[in-house]
Scaffold this motif. Sequence first.
Motif, PDB file in Angstrom:
ATOM      1  N   ALA A 370       0.833  -1.206   0.000  1.00  0.00           N
ATOM      2  CA  ALA A 370       0.000   0.000   0.000  1.00  0.00           C
ATOM      3  C   ALA A 370       0.867   1.256   0.000  1.00  0.00           C
ATOM      4  N   SER A 371       1.924   1.255   0.803  1.00  0.00           N
ATOM      5  CA  SER A 371       2.821   2.415   0.840  1.00  0.00           C
ATOM      6  C   SER A 371       3.511   2.614  -0.502  1.00  0.00           C
ATOM      7  N   ARG A 372       3.838   1.514  -1.162  1.00  0.00           N
ATOM      8  CA  ARG A 372       4.486   1.597  -2.472  1.00  0.00           C
ATOM      9  C   ARG A 372       3.558   2.250  -3.494  1.00  0.00           C
ATOM     10  N   LEU A 373       2.277   1.879  -3.459  1.00  0.00           N
ATOM     11  CA  LEU A 373       1.312   2.491  -4.375  1.00  0.00           C
ATOM     12  C   LEU A 373       1.081   3.956  -4.039  1.00  0.00           C
ATOM     13  N   LEU A 374       0.975   4.287  -2.762  1.00  0.00           N
ATOM     14  CA  LEU A 374       0.786   5.691  -2.362  1.00  0.00           C
ATOM     15  C   LEU A 374       1.954   6.545  -2.841  1.00  0.00           C
ATOM     16  N   PHE A 375       3.169   6.041  -2.639  1.00  0.00           N
ATOM     17  CA  PHE A 375       4.338   6.795  -3.082  1.00  0.00           C
ATOM     18  C   PHE A 375       4.343   6.967  -4.599  1.00  0.00           C
ATOM     19  N   THR A 376       4.051   5.890  -5.320  1.00  0.00           N
ATOM     20  CA  THR A 376       4.086   5.945  -6.777  1.00  0.00           C
ATOM     21  C   THR A 376       3.076   6.950  -7.312  1.00  0.00           C
ATOM     22  N   TRP A 377       1.845   6.900  -6.779  1.00  0.00           N
ATOM     23  CA  TRP A 377       0.825   7.848  -7.247  1.00  0.00           C
ATOM     24  C   TRP A 377       1.204   9.276  -6.875  1.00  0.00           C
ATOM     25  N   TRP A 378       1.780   9.458  -5.680  1.00  0.00           N
ATOM     26  CA  TRP A 378       2.205  10.818  -5.306  1.00  0.00           C
ATOM     27  C   TRP A 378       3.248  11.346  -6.276  1.00  0.00           C
ATOM     28  N   LEU A 379       4.234  10.506  -6.624  1.00  0.00           N
ATOM     29  CA  LEU A 379       5.288  10.953  -7.534  1.00  0.00           C
ATOM     30  C   LEU A 379       4.701  11.288  -8.901  1.00  0.00           C
ATOM     31  N   ILE A 380       3.741  10.511  -9.362  1.00  0.00           N
ATOM     32  CA  ILE A 380       3.063  10.806 -10.629  1.00  0.00           C
ATOM     33  C   ILE A 380       2.374  12.164 -10.544  1.00  0.00           C
ATOM     34  N   GLY A 381       1.657  12.378  -9.451  1.00  0.00           N
ATOM     35  CA  GLY A 381       0.909  13.623  -9.302  1.00  0.00           C
ATOM     36  C   GLY A 381       1.800  14.844  -9.149  1.00  0.00           C
ATOM     37  N   VAL A 382       2.840  14.737  -8.325  1.00  0.00           N
ATOM     38  CA  VAL A 382       3.652  15.923  -8.038  1.00  0.00           C
ATOM     39  C   VAL A 382       4.498  16.317  -9.241  1.00  0.00           C
ATOM     40  N   THR A 383       4.987  15.361 -10.009  1.00  0.00           N
ATOM     41  CA  THR A 383       5.781  15.726 -11.191  1.00  0.00           C
ATOM     42  C   THR A 383       4.931  16.417 -12.248  1.00  0.00           C
ATOM     43  N   ALA A 384       3.651  16.039 -12.330  1.00  0.00           N
ATOM     44  CA  ALA A 384       2.748  16.743 -13.253  1.00  0.00           C
ATOM     45  C   ALA A 384       2.367  18.103 -12.695  1.00  0.00           C
ATOM     46  N   GLN A 385       2.059  18.157 -11.393  1.00  0.00           N
ATOM     47  CA  GLN A 385       1.613  19.400 -10.759  1.00  0.00           C
ATOM     48  C   GLN A 385       2.685  20.488 -10.830  1.00  0.00           C
TER      49      GLN A 385
END
Length: 468
Positions: A370-385
């Motif tokens: 779960a932590s791995r997925l949370l981190f991955t989605w955060w990195l996807i979101g922040v690099t776009a943001q």
Amino acid sequence: MDGPDGEYPLIRQYRDWIQNSPSEDGPEREQFFRQGTVVLDTNVLLSLYEYTPVAREQVMGALRSVQHRLWLPHQVGLEFVQNRHRIIIGRKKALEDASKALQKKLGEARTAIVDARKLVQDLLIKYAQDATAKEALESEISDEAVRALHGEWSKALGNHVQRLKEYDLAISSVNRGDPVLSQVAALFGDKIAEPPDPAELRRRVDEASSYRFPNRIPPGFADEGKGTPLSSSGDFLLWEETIGHMADSPERSHLLFVSNDTKDDWYQPAGNGLSSRPWPSLASELRTRTAAELRIETPGEFYRGVNRFLDAEIADETYAEIDRAAKHLVEVVISEQEAVHVQPGQELIAAAFDAAVLDESLLDNINDAASRLLFTWWLIGVTAQLGRRPRFDDEPDVAVAPATRSAIQPAPTWLPGRRLHLGEWPYRSSSWIAPWFAQTVTSASRHDRQILQQLAARQLDFERTDDQ
């Protein structure tokens, strides 16, 4: 048993399947507009944020012509207030991205013009030894002239973008002075459903996930597996609420449902000589459970019908905006609840890691799935943001926070900012850190953890600016 075709039990029972598609003309459609209960899907309400002020006022005028028959399901109201923030932020980000893209393209054009001049100058010397022509080009298309034109064009184009930024929906509208929210609230008044009983809500979610979705019974089965069972059941929860509302009163004999959603869990795909149409089983189910008739229309169809039957004044330009908003409104948001259940595509993951200058092997240090997925989605979101990479087509927005600046601990598992490294995290005394982010940073190399903390800090700064 015998009689005209419409009286045979076989034809009467399966009439929704027999007819190709609801008629655009005739008294039966007009009856829905003049007498029916009107339910607007969430996407119809969120589209109001996409219109210009003039178009929005015309659309609101059209909705007021059916105001006395509007009804707002709890599920629609909840999704509307949850997602309006994303739409307003999205407008701001799109205009900010436009400014950056404009300057980039103008810079590329300026370089291309100078390079083109140099190319011709080189050709003049190489093949004609024409130094006079070369010098003439140097004068006609000088670096100074190109810079002057670049400045004029940049100012002209930038002024248009700036005026768009100052449009009627400022970022402050999220928390105060939102003209759309206040108009929608006034439009529905007290015709809003109460939240369903928790036990009934659970029963509906169980029915959707265990029976209807596996058997592809509309509506909503296309959302199966997208997030939690509760979040993926939104369309079915809306449907159940609406059926209950229609069943409460025999006077509610016609339901007009308006939605942008034309996916195959609402619309039967075209084929076998039939055009695409709302699933006949939806009309059959509503009639069986409530004795009411159903009509489903897209916003463009609906507003044209209001214009036709109720004399609402909508300009052709407004119809164009309605159709455009219907095509471009995206409602997918990956929250923390959804992130732990949804695996992002490999291309999206790779793009995010490349944009952050990180290696995907960093994921090997995160033991919890779960932590791995949370981190991955955060990195996807922040690099776009933060504009580190271009967004993919249909890429979802991400609402996963690694940290927050707050005096109050957001959840018992969140850690104080001082847990992060001194000299690397700027908000050690004024922040709280999500446990999955703290784990990732702690297990990362010094190079990687500095990148991660810089991204998280910039995201905090970015969002604090948005809220001011």
